[in-house]
Motif scaffolding. Structure first.
Motif, PDB file in Angstrom:
ATOM      1  N   ARG A   1     -30.794 -17.990  13.839  1.00 51.20           N
ATOM      2  CA  ARG A   1     -31.354 -18.996  14.740  1.00 51.20           C
ATOM      3  C   ARG A   1     -32.812 -19.287  14.377  1.00 51.20           C
ATOM      4  O   ARG A   1     -33.622 -18.363  14.283  1.00 51.20           O
ATOM      5  N   PHE A   2     -33.133 -20.561  14.190  1.00 49.33           N
ATOM      6  CA  PHE A   2     -34.490 -20.986  13.842  1.00 49.33           C
ATOM      7  C   PHE A   2     -35.076 -21.749  15.018  1.00 49.33           C
ATOM      8  O   PHE A   2     -34.543 -22.785  15.437  1.00 49.33           O
TER       9      PHE A   2
ATOM     10  N   ALA B   1     -40.921 -19.934  14.453  1.00 45.44           N
ATOM     11  CA  ALA B   1     -41.871 -20.372  13.425  1.00 45.44           C
ATOM     12  C   ALA B   1     -43.060 -21.065  14.068  1.00 45.44           C
ATOM     13  O   ALA B   1     -42.893 -21.989  14.873  1.00 45.44           O
ATOM     14  N   GLY B   2     -44.260 -20.618  13.714  1.00 48.45           N
ATOM     15  CA  GLY B   2     -45.475 -21.216  14.240  1.00 48.45           C
ATOM     16  C   GLY B   2     -46.456 -21.516  13.133  1.00 48.45           C
ATOM     17  O   GLY B   2     -46.209 -21.225  11.958  1.00 48.45           O
ATOM     18  N   PRO B   3     -47.604 -22.089  13.468  1.00 46.66           N
ATOM     19  CA  PRO B   3     -48.608 -22.405  12.440  1.00 46.66           C
ATOM     20  C   PRO B   3     -49.227 -21.129  11.860  1.00 46.66           C
ATOM     21  O   PRO B   3     -49.925 -20.397  12.557  1.00 46.66           O
ATOM     22  N   LYS B   4     -48.902 -20.846  10.618  1.00 51.16           N
ATOM     23  CA  LYS B   4     -49.365 -19.665   9.891  1.00 51.16           C
ATOM     24  C   LYS B   4     -48.893 -18.352  10.515  1.00 51.16           C
ATOM     25  O   LYS B   4     -49.541 -17.316  10.366  1.00 51.16           O
ATOM     26  N   TRP B   5     -47.742 -18.390  11.189  1.00 53.70           N
ATOM     27  CA  TRP B   5     -47.154 -17.150  11.683  1.00 53.70           C
ATOM     28  C   TRP B   5     -45.665 -17.365  11.939  1.00 53.70           C
ATOM     29  O   TRP B   5     -45.193 -18.489  12.058  1.00 53.70           O
ATOM     30  N   HIS B   6     -44.917 -16.269  12.013  1.00 53.76           N
ATOM     31  CA  HIS B   6     -43.536 -16.325  12.483  1.00 53.76           C
ATOM     32  C   HIS B   6     -43.146 -14.973  13.075  1.00 53.76           C
ATOM     33  O   HIS B   6     -43.748 -13.940  12.775  1.00 53.76           O
TER      34      HIS B   6
ATOM     35  N   ALA C   1     -44.817 -29.348  10.213  1.00 55.59           N
ATOM     36  CA  ALA C   1     -43.846 -28.613  11.020  1.00 55.59           C
ATOM     37  C   ALA C   1     -42.823 -29.566  11.631  1.00 55.59           C
ATOM     38  O   ALA C   1     -41.629 -29.252  11.711  1.00 55.59           O
ATOM     39  N   GLU C   2     -43.273 -30.744  12.060  1.00 56.16           N
ATOM     40  CA  GLU C   2     -42.347 -31.727  12.620  1.00 56.16           C
ATOM     41  C   GLU C   2     -41.349 -32.200  11.567  1.00 56.16           C
ATOM     42  O   GLU C   2     -40.152 -32.370  11.849  1.00 56.16           O
ATOM     43  N   GLU C   3     -41.818 -32.417  10.357  1.00 58.35           N
ATOM     44  CA  GLU C   3     -40.922 -32.817   9.270  1.00 58.35           C
ATOM     45  C   GLU C   3     -39.913 -31.715   8.959  1.00 58.35           C
ATOM     46  O   GLU C   3     -38.724 -31.985   8.716  1.00 58.35           O
TER      47      GLU C   3
END
Length: 400
Positions: A73-74, A205-210, A363-365
């Motif tokens: 799951r993403f 998934a986040g900006p510069k982290w997951h 990230a949206e793309e």
């Protein structure tokens, strides 16, 4: 029959010993630690890993403690949106011939260890750190740090990312520091609210982290692993990390992911390292396997899987080989494995930079691209990796 010395008693070393013994050879495993044990937490096993484990004769025992999950799951880690999920039942298992599962590392290691101990052809020696080796036309002499010597027809370096054997064979220096810091915690499942006990490997998934989490230990624990792309330059391995420090590194995390992150305790941190793929893993009668040959970041969940594949292929190639034939078979092993393992290394690296850590418009793309994929397309994307059964196909020559 040949006698092979194996440096390193981790997953790759034991799997190699088991594979060689099942092919009629003798294996002596030299482990630097005082005991044979596997540290760490959760690990993911794709169908290719189970194909290898079945070939090694331990698949059933590993399955007994595995958790067979329903989907990968993403999630968008900031909005909480479910972006995409690859179903792992039904058509997935039918196509790839085995399930996808998660286990505690010990639940993979112990069956390999038990199987090695049952075989007369495997000798396990702890407190035996390899110092150096020398070879001639008939074999390899290995010396340990305490002055003991061992003689075999070949030496397998299965001694990890900072391999002593690799240093002697390739001399290519220290591993590449990725600039990513990972924090890990394992907690009893009783501490997890029932509505958050998902039978899935979930990635936020986040900006510069997951942030990744899944259930392990036959359903008894929740494994938490959260990674920050922080530009770290100094390797760290298993250092204790304060809970407040970990929580403070992810201020923009969404509400549900935050709930799960706050459950963590006893956090430890690592700065992740890997290496660039190389074309040569051999030097005459010496060969590298697993992390000694192709260390990779965790992002494709293939490090242990590729080590298991190495073990099976090496055992197959040496099946029936005499001492005089070892060198040519090791060269063949190198030739048939390097493209596949090298591709896995690079895919894992790109997943961290291109898939998991983008921000803003990027990230949206990414979300739009992933959400548009059908289940068949998702399976196609991993077929070269999860679906291979001879462990020699890089996936670059066609779809399986």
């Amino acid at each position: 029959m040949a006698h092979v010395i194996i440096a390193g008693g981790g997953i790759g070393g034991l799997a190699t010993a088991l594979s060689l013994a099942r092919s009629g050879h003798r294996a002596t495993v030299l482990e630097r630690s005082a005991t044979f044990a596997e540290i760490g937490a959760g690990i993911q096993l794709g169908p290719n890993a189970f194909h290898a484990l079945d070939r090694l004769g331990v698949g059933r025992n590993v399955r007994e403690r595995a958790v067979f999950i329903d989907e990968l799951r993403f999630m968008d880690g900031t909005t909480g949106e479910k972006v995409a999920a690859m179903e792992l039942t039904g058509a997935y298992r039918e196509r790839f011939g085995n399930p996808y599962a998660v286990v505690h590392r010990g639940d993979l290691y112990q069956p390999l260890l038990a199987a090695c101990r049952e075989l007369d052809g495997v000798e396990l020696l702890a407190d035996a750190a390899v110092r150096d080796h020398a070879q001639d036309g008939t074999g390899v002499t290995v010396r340990t740090t305490d002055g003991r010597t061992f003689r075999g027809a070949a030496l397998v370096g299965a001694d990890g990312i900072r391999s002593t054997v690799r240093a002697a064979v390739l001399g290519d220096g220290e591993p590449r520091v990725s600039g990513h810091t990972i924090y890990r915690s394992v907690i009893p499942i009783e501490q997890v609210p029932e509505e958050l006990r998902w039978n899935a490997v979930t990635l936020w998934a986040g900006p510069k982290w997951h942030f990744v989490h899944y259930i392990i230990g036959g359903g008894e624990y929740l494994n938490l692993a959260v990674t920050r792309d922080d530009g770290a330059t100094v390797p760290v391995a298993g250092r204790e990390a304060e809970r407040a420090h970990v929580l403070g590194r992810f201020p923009g995390i969404g509400a549900t992911a935050r709930r799960l992150l706050e459950l963590g305790e006893g956090w430890r941190e690592w700065v992740l390292c890997d290496r660039d793929p190389v074309r040569t893993w051999t030097d005459r009668r010496v060969v590298l396997v697993g992390d000694a040959a192709h260390p990779m970041l965790q992002y494709a969940a293939q490090g242990a899987c590729q080590a298991l594949e190495d073990a099976v292929v090496l055992g197959d190639l040496l099946d029936g080989a005499g001492e005089d034939d070892v060198e040519q078979h090791l060269e063949k092993f190198n030739a048939v494995r390097r493209e596949r393992a090298g591709r896995a290394q690079l895919v894992a690296r790109r997943m961290g930079s291109d898939l998991y850590h983008p921000a803003g418009a990027a990230a949206e793309e990414r979300n739009a691209m992933l959400s548009a994929l059908t289940q068949e397309q998702l399976r196609d994307s991993v077929s070269w990796l999860h679906g291979d059964r001879d462990f020699t196909d890089s996936g670059l020559g066609g779809r399986r």
